[in-house]
Write an enzyme that holds these catalytic residues in place. Structure first.
Site, mmCIF file in Angstrom:
data_model
loop_
_atom_site.group_PDB
_atom_site.id
_atom_site.type_symbol
_atom_site.label_atom_id
_atom_site.label_comp_id
_atom_site.label_asym_id
_atom_site.label_seq_id
_atom_site.Cartn_x
_atom_site.Cartn_y
_atom_site.Cartn_z
ATOM 1 N N PRO A 44 62.513 49.819 -11.182
ATOM 2 C CA PRO A 44 61.593 50.947 -11.118
ATOM 3 C C PRO A 44 61.217 51.351 -9.698
ATOM 4 O O PRO A 44 61.040 50.517 -8.818
ATOM 5 C CB PRO A 44 60.361 50.458 -11.885
ATOM 6 C CG PRO A 44 60.447 48.981 -11.868
ATOM 7 C CD PRO A 44 61.906 48.655 -11.838
ATOM 8 N N ASN A 45 61.147 52.658 -9.533
ATOM 9 C CA ASN A 45 60.697 53.327 -8.314
ATOM 10 C C ASN A 45 61.700 53.281 -7.164
ATOM 11 O O ASN A 45 61.459 53.893 -6.126
ATOM 12 C CB ASN A 45 59.329 52.800 -7.859
ATOM 13 C CG ASN A 45 58.267 53.045 -8.905
ATOM 14 O OD1 ASN A 45 58.136 54.152 -9.408
ATOM 15 N ND2 ASN A 45 57.536 52.010 -9.264
ATOM 16 N N ARG B 212 58.939 57.032 -0.676
ATOM 17 C CA ARG B 212 57.858 56.135 -1.104
ATOM 18 C C ARG B 212 57.589 55.091 -0.027
ATOM 19 O O ARG B 212 58.453 54.263 0.273
ATOM 20 C CB ARG B 212 58.258 55.433 -2.401
ATOM 21 C CG ARG B 212 57.238 54.409 -2.853
ATOM 22 C CD ARG B 212 57.726 53.649 -4.076
ATOM 23 N NE ARG B 212 56.788 52.606 -4.398
ATOM 24 C CZ ARG B 212 57.135 51.363 -4.710
ATOM 25 N NH1 ARG B 212 58.397 51.018 -4.783
ATOM 26 N NH2 ARG B 212 56.215 50.464 -4.972
ATOM 27 N N TYR C 155 59.292 50.292 2.830
ATOM 28 C CA TYR C 155 60.618 50.247 2.218
ATOM 29 C C TYR C 155 61.715 50.924 3.038
ATOM 30 O O TYR C 155 62.869 50.924 2.634
ATOM 31 C CB TYR C 155 60.561 50.869 0.815
ATOM 32 C CG TYR C 155 59.628 50.120 -0.097
ATOM 33 C CD1 TYR C 155 59.975 48.865 -0.587
ATOM 34 C CD2 TYR C 155 58.389 50.636 -0.445
ATOM 35 C CE1 TYR C 155 59.113 48.150 -1.407
ATOM 36 C CE2 TYR C 155 57.524 49.938 -1.270
ATOM 37 C CZ TYR C 155 57.891 48.696 -1.741
ATOM 38 O OH TYR C 155 57.039 47.987 -2.549
ATOM 39 N N ASN D 288 68.144 44.242 -7.863
ATOM 40 C CA ASN D 288 66.852 44.483 -7.244
ATOM 41 C C ASN D 288 65.948 44.952 -8.380
ATOM 42 O O ASN D 288 65.906 46.136 -8.704
ATOM 43 C CB ASN D 288 66.933 45.535 -6.141
ATOM 44 C CG ASN D 288 65.606 45.734 -5.436
ATOM 45 O OD1 ASN D 288 64.570 45.299 -5.924
ATOM 46 N ND2 ASN D 288 65.635 46.391 -4.294
ATOM 47 N N ALA E 67 59.516 45.839 -9.239
ATOM 48 C CA ALA E 67 58.294 45.286 -9.829
ATOM 49 C C ALA E 67 58.579 44.347 -11.002
ATOM 50 O O ALA E 67 57.787 43.434 -11.263
ATOM 51 C CB ALA E 67 57.369 46.414 -10.282
ATOM 52 N N HIS F 234 58.548 40.305 -10.849
ATOM 53 C CA HIS F 234 57.347 39.487 -10.974
ATOM 54 C C HIS F 234 56.803 39.422 -12.396
ATOM 55 O O HIS F 234 55.820 38.727 -12.640
ATOM 56 C CB HIS F 234 56.264 40.039 -10.041
ATOM 57 C CG HIS F 234 56.808 40.511 -8.737
ATOM 58 N ND1 HIS F 234 57.307 39.655 -7.783
ATOM 59 C CD2 HIS F 234 57.002 41.770 -8.251
ATOM 60 C CE1 HIS F 234 57.756 40.367 -6.754
ATOM 61 N NE2 HIS F 234 57.581 41.636 -7.016
ATOM 62 N N ASP G 102 65.709 36.244 -19.240
ATOM 63 C CA ASP G 102 66.395 35.771 -20.436
ATOM 64 C C ASP G 102 67.731 36.473 -20.646
ATOM 65 O O ASP G 102 68.685 35.864 -21.131
ATOM 66 C CB ASP G 102 65.509 35.968 -21.669
ATOM 67 C CG ASP G 102 64.329 35.001 -21.712
ATOM 68 O OD1 ASP G 102 64.291 34.057 -20.893
ATOM 69 O OD2 ASP G 102 63.449 35.206 -22.572
ATOM 70 N N GLU H 126 69.751 37.954 -6.788
ATOM 71 C CA GLU H 126 68.526 38.737 -6.640
ATOM 72 C C GLU H 126 68.427 39.240 -5.207
ATOM 73 O O GLU H 126 68.641 38.480 -4.266
ATOM 74 C CB GLU H 126 67.328 37.837 -6.970
ATOM 75 C CG GLU H 126 65.993 38.478 -6.757
ATOM 76 C CD GLU H 126 64.842 37.504 -6.955
ATOM 77 O OE1 GLU H 126 63.736 37.983 -7.224
ATOM 78 O OE2 GLU H 126 65.035 36.272 -6.833
ATOM 79 N N HIS I 277 66.030 41.988 -2.464
ATOM 80 C CA HIS I 277 64.849 42.818 -2.224
ATOM 81 C C HIS I 277 64.909 43.377 -0.819
ATOM 82 O O HIS I 277 65.385 42.703 0.106
ATOM 83 C CB HIS I 277 63.560 42.009 -2.382
ATOM 84 C CG HIS I 277 63.394 41.452 -3.756
ATOM 85 N ND1 HIS I 277 63.006 42.235 -4.817
ATOM 86 C CD2 HIS I 277 63.599 40.215 -4.243
ATOM 87 C CE1 HIS I 277 62.972 41.491 -5.907
ATOM 88 N NE2 HIS I 277 63.337 40.255 -5.580
ATOM 89 N N LEU I 278 64.410 44.587 -0.662
ATOM 90 C CA LEU I 278 64.342 45.218 0.649
ATOM 91 C C LEU I 278 63.351 44.508 1.563
ATOM 92 O O LEU I 278 63.581 44.360 2.759
ATOM 93 C CB LEU I 278 63.925 46.690 0.498
ATOM 94 C CG LEU I 278 64.914 47.587 -0.235
ATOM 95 C CD1 LEU I 278 64.223 48.868 -0.686
ATOM 96 C CD2 LEU I 278 66.100 47.887 0.651
ATOM 97 N N ARG J 17 54.467 39.261 1.159
ATOM 98 C CA ARG J 17 53.749 40.400 0.584
ATOM 99 C C ARG J 17 52.486 39.928 -0.130
ATOM 100 O O ARG J 17 52.082 38.776 -0.017
ATOM 101 C CB ARG J 17 54.663 41.137 -0.415
ATOM 102 C CG ARG J 17 55.976 41.683 0.135
ATOM 103 C CD ARG J 17 55.851 42.995 0.894
ATOM 104 N NE ARG J 17 55.120 44.036 0.206
ATOM 105 C CZ ARG J 17 55.640 44.935 -0.613
ATOM 106 N NH1 ARG J 17 56.927 44.913 -0.893
ATOM 107 N NH2 ARG J 17 54.876 45.862 -1.161
ATOM 108 N N ARG K 88 53.152 39.581 -5.635
ATOM 109 C CA ARG K 88 54.574 39.878 -5.412
ATOM 110 C C ARG K 88 55.358 38.658 -4.924
ATOM 111 O O ARG K 88 56.547 38.731 -4.708
ATOM 112 C CB ARG K 88 54.739 40.992 -4.384
ATOM 113 C CG ARG K 88 54.223 42.332 -4.816
ATOM 114 C CD ARG K 88 54.611 43.378 -3.785
ATOM 115 N NE ARG K 88 53.865 44.587 -3.915
ATOM 116 C CZ ARG K 88 54.227 45.629 -4.661
ATOM 117 N NH1 ARG K 88 55.343 45.576 -5.356
ATOM 118 N NH2 ARG K 88 53.481 46.708 -4.710
#
Length: 146
Positions: A9-10, A17, A22, A73, A76, A79, A86, A97, A99-100, A106, A110
């Site tokens: 998301p986002n 944003r 980011y 990625n 949100a 977390h 699963d 996994e 992340h930027l 953070r 997070r």
């Protein structure tokens, strides 16, 4: 080798944003950069972004047998999504996994990744470079396990 990049998301709002957090690159710019890197290494790269948890779960499930690696990625959902965790385990996919930002530096909410337990490894904090490093990790892991 075939790799699916899943974005949560986002991430469709990258570039507009909170660029101070980011970065200023759009998701399409990151995709172009990663696709080019993949081509240089003979890796087919596919991208999918969704703001919907269930759609990401379905993508993970459908990736089994179709992709060698899923680079995720989850944004949100990192977390909060037991469903994604699963799905990775249930589908038996090799997931990495990314992340930027450095999630460990953070806000406290997070700093914990629910999906990390089901992934081969985690890369975070290198901005758009996290995507390239994720692809490199998949290539190295694949070569080490051939």
């Amino acid at each position: 080798m075939k790799v699916l990049f899943l974005n949560g998301p986002n991430l469709n709002l990258l570039g507009q944003r909170e660029p101070e957090i980011y970065g200023s690159m759009k998701l399409s710019d990151i995709e172009d950069m990663v696709r080019e890197h993949g081509e240089r290494h003979g890796v087919e790269v596919v991208f999918h972004q969704s703001n919907h948890e269930g759609e990401l779960v379905t993508q993970v499930q459908q990736s089994a047998g179709n992709y060698d690696y899923v680079i995720l990625n989850a944004a949100a959902y990192t977390h909060s999504s037991i469903g994604l965790k699963d799905a990775i385990v249930g589908a038996g996919v090799k997931a990495i996994e990314i992340h930027l930002t450095n999630i460990h530096a953070r806000e406290s909410y997070r700093q914990t990744s629910i999906i990390a337990q089901s992934c081969i490894g985690s890369i975070n904090g290198f901005e758009a470079g996290s995507y390239i490093l994720g692809l490199e990790a998949a290539i190295l892991h694949n070569n080490a396990n051939d």
